[in-house]
Scaffold this motif. Structure first.
Motif, PDB file in Angstrom:
ATOM      1  N   ALA A 265       1.600   3.854   5.979  1.00 20.66           N
ATOM      2  CA  ALA A 265       0.898   4.377   4.805  1.00 20.66           C
ATOM      3  C   ALA A 265       1.773   4.298   3.553  1.00 20.66           C
ATOM      4  CB  ALA A 265       0.479   5.821   5.068  1.00 20.66           C
ATOM      5  N   ILE A 266       3.090   4.573   3.715  1.00 20.71           N
ATOM      6  CA  ILE A 266       4.011   4.505   2.578  1.00 20.71           C
ATOM      7  C   ILE A 266       4.106   3.083   2.044  1.00 20.71           C
ATOM      8  CG2 ILE A 266       6.453   4.696   1.910  1.00 20.71           C
ATOM      9  CD1 ILE A 266       6.631   7.121   3.792  1.00 20.71           C
ATOM     10  N   TYR A 267       4.211   2.113   2.953  1.00 26.27           N
ATOM     11  CA  TYR A 267       4.340   0.715   2.535  1.00 26.27           C
ATOM     12  C   TYR A 267       3.081   0.214   1.828  1.00 26.27           C
ATOM     13  CZ  TYR A 267       8.336   0.734   5.731  1.00 26.27           C
ATOM     14  OH  TYR A 267       9.513   1.021   6.367  1.00 26.27           O
ATOM     15  N   VAL A 268       1.927   0.542   2.395  1.00 22.17           N
ATOM     16  CA  VAL A 268       0.667   0.095   1.787  1.00 22.17           C
ATOM     17  C   VAL A 268       0.444   0.787   0.447  1.00 22.17           C
ATOM     18  CG1 VAL A 268      -1.837   0.029   2.072  1.00 22.17           C
ATOM     19  CG2 VAL A 268      -0.350  -0.480   4.020  1.00 22.17           C
ATOM     20  N   HIS A 269       0.949   2.018   0.335  1.00 21.48           N
ATOM     21  CA  HIS A 269       0.792   2.779  -0.911  1.00 21.48           C
ATOM     22  C   HIS A 269       1.423   2.044  -2.096  1.00 21.48           C
ATOM     23  CE1 HIS A 269       0.022   6.415  -3.230  1.00 21.48           C
ATOM     24  NE2 HIS A 269       1.253   6.358  -3.706  1.00 21.48           N
ATOM     25  N   LYS A 270       2.441   1.230  -1.838  1.00 22.80           N
ATOM     26  CA  LYS A 270       3.093   0.457  -2.897  1.00 22.80           C
ATOM     27  C   LYS A 270       2.108  -0.516  -3.535  1.00 22.80           C
ATOM     28  CE  LYS A 270       6.880  -2.885  -3.638  1.00 22.80           C
ATOM     29  NZ  LYS A 270       7.462  -2.246  -4.814  1.00 22.80           N
ATOM     30  N   TRP A 271       1.191  -1.060  -2.710  1.00 24.18           N
ATOM     31  CA  TRP A 271       0.200  -2.011  -3.214  1.00 24.18           C
ATOM     32  C   TRP A 271      -1.110  -1.335  -3.630  1.00 24.18           C
ATOM     33  CZ3 TRP A 271       1.469  -4.784   1.905  1.00 24.18           C
ATOM     34  CH2 TRP A 271       2.586  -5.603   1.743  1.00 24.18           C
TER      35      TRP A 271
ATOM     36  N   PRO B 192       2.031  14.496   3.199  1.00 24.27           N
ATOM     37  CA  PRO B 192       2.434  13.084   3.261  1.00 24.27           C
ATOM     38  C   PRO B 192       3.918  12.843   3.043  1.00 24.27           C
ATOM     39  CG  PRO B 192       1.229  13.561   1.226  1.00 24.27           C
ATOM     40  CD  PRO B 192       1.063  14.745   2.118  1.00 24.27           C
ATOM     41  N   GLN B 193       4.599  13.674   2.272  1.00 27.73           N
ATOM     42  CA  GLN B 193       6.021  13.466   1.995  1.00 27.73           C
ATOM     43  C   GLN B 193       6.906  13.940   3.155  1.00 27.73           C
ATOM     44  OE1 GLN B 193       7.040  11.745  -0.655  1.00 27.73           O
ATOM     45  NE2 GLN B 193       4.873  11.542  -1.178  1.00 27.73           N
ATOM     46  N   GLU B 194       6.529  15.047   3.799  1.00 26.87           N
ATOM     47  CA  GLU B 194       7.360  15.618   4.860  1.00 26.87           C
ATOM     48  C   GLU B 194       7.053  15.062   6.236  1.00 26.87           C
ATOM     49  OE1 GLU B 194       5.523  17.394   2.754  1.00 26.87           O
ATOM     50  OE2 GLU B 194       6.951  18.446   1.464  1.00 26.87           O
ATOM     51  N   ALA B 195       5.918  14.393   6.399  1.00 24.13           N
ATOM     52  CA  ALA B 195       5.476  13.947   7.719  1.00 24.13           C
ATOM     53  C   ALA B 195       6.512  13.076   8.416  1.00 24.13           C
ATOM     54  CB  ALA B 195       4.154  13.181   7.599  1.00 24.13           C
TER      55      ALA B 195
END
Length: 465
Positions: free
Chosen positions: A117-123, A359-362
């Motif tokens: 999710a973090i990686y896709v969030h970049k796009w 989402p940040q602590e997960a």
């Protein structure tokens, strides 16, 4: 040693994995999201001393893999360390190690889903992380339910992408360091290891606290042992795969972190994105940051893929002995343990929920708890090898020619190191402390679970008498 243990728990599996796939599964297990994403935050936290943490944990990982190799060559089994623990330590050890391994991969899967999710969030910054996580889980679940051959093929190509990316990074980084290249306004070079507060900018104590996260980064190297039960000519193929762990650790992990620390000041990195993406983005080369983001996305998907695969086999090994619900032991017509895979995927949905709530602590919470499972698995493999060696000295079993070097001293040293990692978690101020204080709860649950299993066995024996 429990002489009642029946040999191979992988009899109903197909031998669908060949040398090509097993070699790449072993490599893929050594390159995961702990390096691709976790290294950024840890570099920012402790600086260049992270290199030392990776080197020390790498030595421990090497001895764990050699212990695994000796056990696998003695008896290839998809039950892996669960089989070995049950045979050489006792039935309770198989139960505990199996469920702790499941805890490891359940939490790791949550971390991997979070990383995706973090990686896709970049796009796609406007798409909520939980939606991306749910889509990724659905795709990987489908792959694992179809066949082991499809899993092996997908993992092969995942690993190819990761290895090529790391090789390209290493070659590029070495060139940048030797040229003293300007990366986003700062020169690359060996001086970055000591110029910004020294090699231990946060102190030796804080550096030691990273051992838990680095242990997590090395998790999944043991998947190649689980694949033994579905590997053609396992006794010939697996030693080659395990031997390769040494140089993979040295080159891919220690080499990558060392070069990252030399390319830029450690404070430039962040846990919000992959350190590889940070480097290439600051180089200002159009599209390279996106390419690396795609690569690290592949790494996260690969690790989650391996988690579904391995827990499916381990849960079936537990179910075969009445130590897990019967459902998780079910196989489909393609010889895939779909019950265990579905069981794990249900927990992975928790990762989707965590991405929605925190989402940040997960990611940090998940890898901290997962690390306990990694430590338990590694300790089980080491101690099982030690017990097998003792049994061999008594003439009860025959040791294979492929053996743990320096046994039993290297085994005791590795166990001592793993205990240190757990103790240090209790002194952390972050998610690691949450994991440390969850140990009594896990111990109580496992003790109650084993008591229930034992009573059921006793009742069955009584009914049959």
């Amino acid at each position: 040693m429990d002489s009642t243990v029946v040999a191979n728990e992988g009899d109903s599996y197909t031998k669908a994995l060949g040398n090509r796939q097993v070699q790449m599964i072993a490599i893929g297990g050594a390159i995961g999201v702990g390096l691709f994403l976790g290294a950024g935050g840890k570099l920012q936290q402790v600086g260049p001393s992270l290199v030392l943490s990776y080197a020390i944990c790498g030595i421990a990982a090497y001895f764990v893999m050699r212990a695994l190799g000796e056990l696998v060559l003695h008896e290839p089994s998809s039950g892996s360390f669960v089989t070995y623990a049950r045979k050489f330590i006792g039935p309770w050890a198989g139960f505990v190690s199996g469920w702790m391994y499941w805890v490891n991969w359940a939490m790791t899967g949550i971390a991997e889903i979070t990383a995706v999710a973090i990686y896709v969030h970049k796009w796609l910054p406007d798409v909520p992380q939980w939606i991306t996580a749910l889509v990724a889980l659905g795709v990987l679940l489908g792959v694992n339910l179809v066949s082991v051959k499809l899993f092996g093929e997908l993992e092969f190509w995942f690993s190819v992408v990761k290895v090529l990316a790391i090789v390209v990074f290493l070659i590029t980084a070495i060139g940048l360091v030797f040229a003293g290249a300007n990366i986003g306004g700062t020169p690359a070079g060996v001086h970055n290891l000591t110029d910004h507060g020294g090699f231990f900018p946060a102190g030796i104590g804080i550096a030691l606290m990273t051992l838990q996260a680095v242990i997590f980064a090395y998790s999944a190297i043991e998947v190649v042992g689980i694949a033994a039960g579905e590997t053609k000519d396992a006794r010939k193929v697996l030693p080659k795969a395990i031997n390769g762990v040494v140089w993979r650790i040295g080159v891919f992990y220690v080499g990558s972190v060392l070069l990252l620390a030399m390319l830029m000041p450690w404070s430039f990195y962040s846990g919000a994105e992959s350190p590889f993406v940070t480097v290439f983005s600051r180089l200002g080369i159009g599209g390279i940051g996106d390419v690396m983001n795609a690569v690290v996305l592949t790494a996260a998907l690969s690790s989650c893929n391996s988690g579904l695969y391995s827990t499916g086999r381990i849960l079936r090994a537990l179910a075969d002995h009445g130590e897990a619900p019967k459902f998780v032991g079910r196989m489909n017509s393609r010889h895939v343990p779909y019950g265990g895979i579905l069981f794990t995927s249900i927990v992975y949905v928790l990762g989707v929920v965590l991405n929605y709530l925190v989402p940040q602590e997960a990611f940090d919470i998940a890898i901290a708890v997962a690390s306990l499972g990694v430590v338990a698995t590694w300790a089980t493999l080491i101690y099982s090898q030690m017990r097998m060696r003792q049994a061999a000295l008594r003439g009860e079993v025959e040791r294979p020619s492929y053996r743990m070097p320096g046994a039993p001293y290297t085994g005791w040293a590795t166990l001592g190191f793993l205990l240190l990692v757990v103790v240090l978690m209790g002194f952390s101020d972050g998610a690691e402390k949450i994991a440390f204080y969850s140990i009594p709860g896990l111990a109580i649950v496992l003790a109650v679970g084993w008591r229930i299993v034992s009573r059921r066995r006793g009742a069955r024996v009584g009914d049959n008498a």
